[in-house]
Design an enzyme around this catalytic site. Structure first.
Site, PDB file in Angstrom:
ATOM      1  N   SER A  46       0.846  -1.205   0.000  1.00  0.00           N
ATOM      2  CA  SER A  46       0.000   0.000   0.000  1.00  0.00           C
ATOM      3  C   SER A  46       0.875   1.246   0.000  1.00  0.00           C
ATOM      4  CB  SER A  46      -0.922   0.059   1.218  1.00  0.00           C
ATOM      5  OG  SER A  46      -1.066  -1.165   1.854  1.00  0.00           O
ATOM      6  N   TYR A 135      -1.544 -11.068   4.247  1.00  0.00           N
ATOM      7  CA  TYR A 135      -1.580  -9.677   4.700  1.00  0.00           C
ATOM      8  C   TYR A 135      -2.970  -9.356   5.250  1.00  0.00           C
ATOM      9  CZ  TYR A 135      -0.677  -4.596   4.302  1.00  0.00           C
ATOM     10  OH  TYR A 135      -0.516  -3.261   4.528  1.00  0.00           O
ATOM     11  N   LYS A 161       1.437 -10.618   7.822  1.00  0.00           N
ATOM     12  CA  LYS A 161       1.649  -9.205   8.152  1.00  0.00           C
ATOM     13  C   LYS A 161       0.342  -8.752   8.759  1.00  0.00           C
ATOM     14  CE  LYS A 161       2.340  -4.974   5.499  1.00  0.00           C
ATOM     15  NZ  LYS A 161       2.164  -4.021   6.580  1.00  0.00           N
ATOM     16  N   THR A 163      -1.914  -6.128  10.321  1.00  0.00           N
ATOM     17  CA  THR A 163      -2.162  -4.691  10.461  1.00  0.00           C
ATOM     18  C   THR A 163      -3.534  -4.427  11.084  1.00  0.00           C
ATOM     19  OG1 THR A 163      -0.677  -4.357   8.570  1.00  0.00           O
ATOM     20  CG2 THR A 163      -1.931  -2.466   9.225  1.00  0.00           C
ATOM     21  N   GLY A 186       1.922  -4.618  11.756  1.00  0.00           N
ATOM     22  CA  GLY A 186       1.848  -3.664  10.645  1.00  0.00           C
ATOM     23  C   GLY A 186       1.384  -2.264  10.978  1.00  0.00           C
ATOM     24  N   GLU A 189       1.899   2.840  14.593  1.00  0.00           N
ATOM     25  CA  GLU A 189       1.570   3.545  15.842  1.00  0.00           C
ATOM     26  C   GLU A 189       1.412   2.566  17.010  1.00  0.00           C
ATOM     27  OE1 GLU A 189      -0.002   3.095  13.070  1.00  0.00           O
ATOM     28  OE2 GLU A 189      -2.104   3.634  13.134  1.00  0.00           O
ATOM     29  N   SER A 205       5.007   1.870   6.952  1.00  0.00           N
ATOM     30  CA  SER A 205       5.340   3.051   6.148  1.00  0.00           C
ATOM     31  C   SER A 205       6.366   3.961   6.807  1.00  0.00           C
ATOM     32  CB  SER A 205       4.108   3.926   5.914  1.00  0.00           C
ATOM     33  OG  SER A 205       2.932   3.202   5.872  1.00  0.00           O
TER      34      SER A 205
HETATM   35  C1  HMN Z   1       2.177  -1.552   3.074  1.00  0.00           C
HETATM   36  O1  HMN Z   1       1.444  -2.469   2.674  1.00  0.00           O
HETATM   37  O2  HMN Z   1       2.768  -0.806   2.331  1.00  0.00           O
HETATM   38  C2  HMN Z   1       2.339  -1.239   4.511  1.00  0.00           C
HETATM   39  O3  HMN Z   1       3.158  -2.054   5.171  1.00  0.00           O
HETATM   40  C3  HMN Z   1       1.126  -0.896   5.208  1.00  0.00           C
HETATM   41  C4  HMN Z   1       1.371  -0.529   6.639  1.00  0.00           C
HETATM   42  O4  HMN Z   1       1.057  -1.576   7.482  1.00  0.00           O
HETATM   43  C5  HMN Z   1       0.599   0.720   6.905  1.00  0.00           C
HETATM   44  N1  HMN Z   1      -0.809   0.457   6.835  1.00  0.00           N
HETATM   45  C6  HMN Z   1      -1.562   0.942   5.872  1.00  0.00           C
HETATM   46  O5  HMN Z   1      -1.146   1.676   5.005  1.00  0.00           O
HETATM   47  C7  HMN Z   1      -2.991   0.562   5.894  1.00  0.00           C
HETATM   48  C8  HMN Z   1       1.003   1.321   8.207  1.00  0.00           C
HETATM   49  O6  HMN Z   1       2.376   1.575   8.140  1.00  0.00           O
HETATM   50  C9  HMN Z   1       0.267   2.629   8.427  1.00  0.00           C
HETATM   51  O7  HMN Z   1       0.521   3.515   7.359  1.00  0.00           O
HETATM   52  C10 HMN Z   1       0.683   3.275   9.718  1.00  0.00           C
HETATM   53  O8  HMN Z   1       0.528   2.370  10.761  1.00  0.00           O
HETATM   54  C11 HMN Z   1      -0.136   4.515   9.999  1.00  0.00           C
HETATM   55  O9  HMN Z   1      -1.461   4.173  10.302  1.00  0.00           O
END
Ligand code: HMN
Length: 291
Positions: A46, A135, A161, A163, A186, A189, A205
């Site tokens: 993502s 995922y 993974k 999340t 994932g 925060e 991210s």
């Molecule tokens: C990816 O698939 O690129 C990421 O690993 C996704 C990642 O888990 C992020 N989740 C989403 O984008 C839904 C988190 O890093 C997220 O951006 C962060 O926890 C802030 O909410």
């Protein structure tokens, strides 16, 4: 998968001002992150804006990264697409290109049945020898524990993974599915929470932007220093919530440029902070952060 642990950025994909894949910037951010001590890379998820890219671009992004990494750290290729056929094409390419593991969101949009989702992962893992990380992410529809158990029984699905916000399930997966089923927490925060509930690594991210903070959280949790982990998580969260309330992928890319690793532009309809006025505003707001 057990050797792929630690802090793993979900790599941003740099585009140039005309929205073309920017291979030079891609190489430079890979060096920047390796130099900062990260433990692996997760591509074209993502955060990598994968669903805005063609299959050819996704393949090229992986080839460039594998070529730049040269085996120094493991590379996980997110190969998810809505059709099994497209995902298999990406998975087989990833194996040839030298990826160490695959990951995929479940097929989404049409609301596929659980059996169809199981079929999706079975077909992909039958098509390559790479381990698969399923995922679990709200954007694609969460699995639930029983579904995770079914997924873990597919040959080749070796981890998840995770999340979802229900971290008690991380503990339950380790207890009931087994320690060898590798979990990557994932939600950046809640990295401290995911790790302290038993996750083996973290993928997200914000590890593109503030990897040291999360390397610190990882070490602190693993060594039982919860006060330090919490302090670092609070710092991270100030930056995460600041970015989430704006345009997170663009804010991460622009923040990386401030640190010397220009990660380029996002694809529309995402915006950017590249004009002087919005960049100045972003910087000013950022300086106002309490931590
Ligand atoms: C990816 O698939 O690129 C990421 O690993 C996704 C990642 O888990 C992020 N989740 C989403 O984008 C839904 C988190 O890093 C997220 O951006 C962060 O926890 C802030 O909410």
């Amino acid at each position: 998968l057990s050797e792929i642990t630690g802090v793993i950025p979900a790599l941003v994909t740099p585009f140039d001002e005309n929205e073309n894949l920017d291979e030079a910037r891609m190489r430079s951010i890979v060096e920047f992150l390796i130099g900062r001590g990260i433990n692996g890379l997760y591509l074209t998820g993502s955060t990598g804006e994968a669903f805005m890219m063609t299959l050819e671009e996704r393949k090229r992004a992986l080839e460039v990264v594998v070529d730049q990494v040269k085996g120094r750290i493991p590379v996980i290729a997110h190969i998810g697409a809505i059709s099994t056929r497209l995902s298999i094409e990406l998975a087989q390419h990833a194996e040839k290109a030298g990826a160490d593991a695959l990951s995929s969101v479940p097929p989404f949009y049409w609301g596929f049945s659980q059996d169809q989702v199981i079929g999706y992962y079975t077909d992909i893992t039958n098509s390559t020898n790479l381990p698969m990380i399923a995922y679990n992410v709200p954007l694609a529809g969460l699995f639930g524990f029983d579904m995770i158990k079914r997924l873990s029984e597919i040959k080749g699905v070796e981890g998840i993974k995770y999340t979802a916000p229900t971290h008690f399930e991380i503990m339950r997966i380790k207890a009931e599915i087994g320690k060898d089923f590798i979990i990557y927490s994932g939600a950046d925060e809640m990295a401290m929470s995911g790790l302290s509930f038993g996750a083996d690594g973290i993928i997200g991210s914000f590890y593109n932007l503030i990897p040291e903070t999360f390397l610190g959280i990882y070490d602190a949790v693993k060594s039982g220093d919860m006060a330090r982990a919490k302090d670092l998580q609070e710092t991270a969260n100030a930056i995460i919530f600041f970015s989430l309330s704006r345009n997170p992928i663009a804010a991460i890319k622009r923040g990386m440029a401030w640190l010397g690793a220009d990660a380029g532009y996002c694809r529309k309809p995402f915006g950017n902070f590249y004009d002087a006025e919005s960049e100045a505003k972003l910087k000013e707001d950022f300086r106002g952060l309490k931590r």
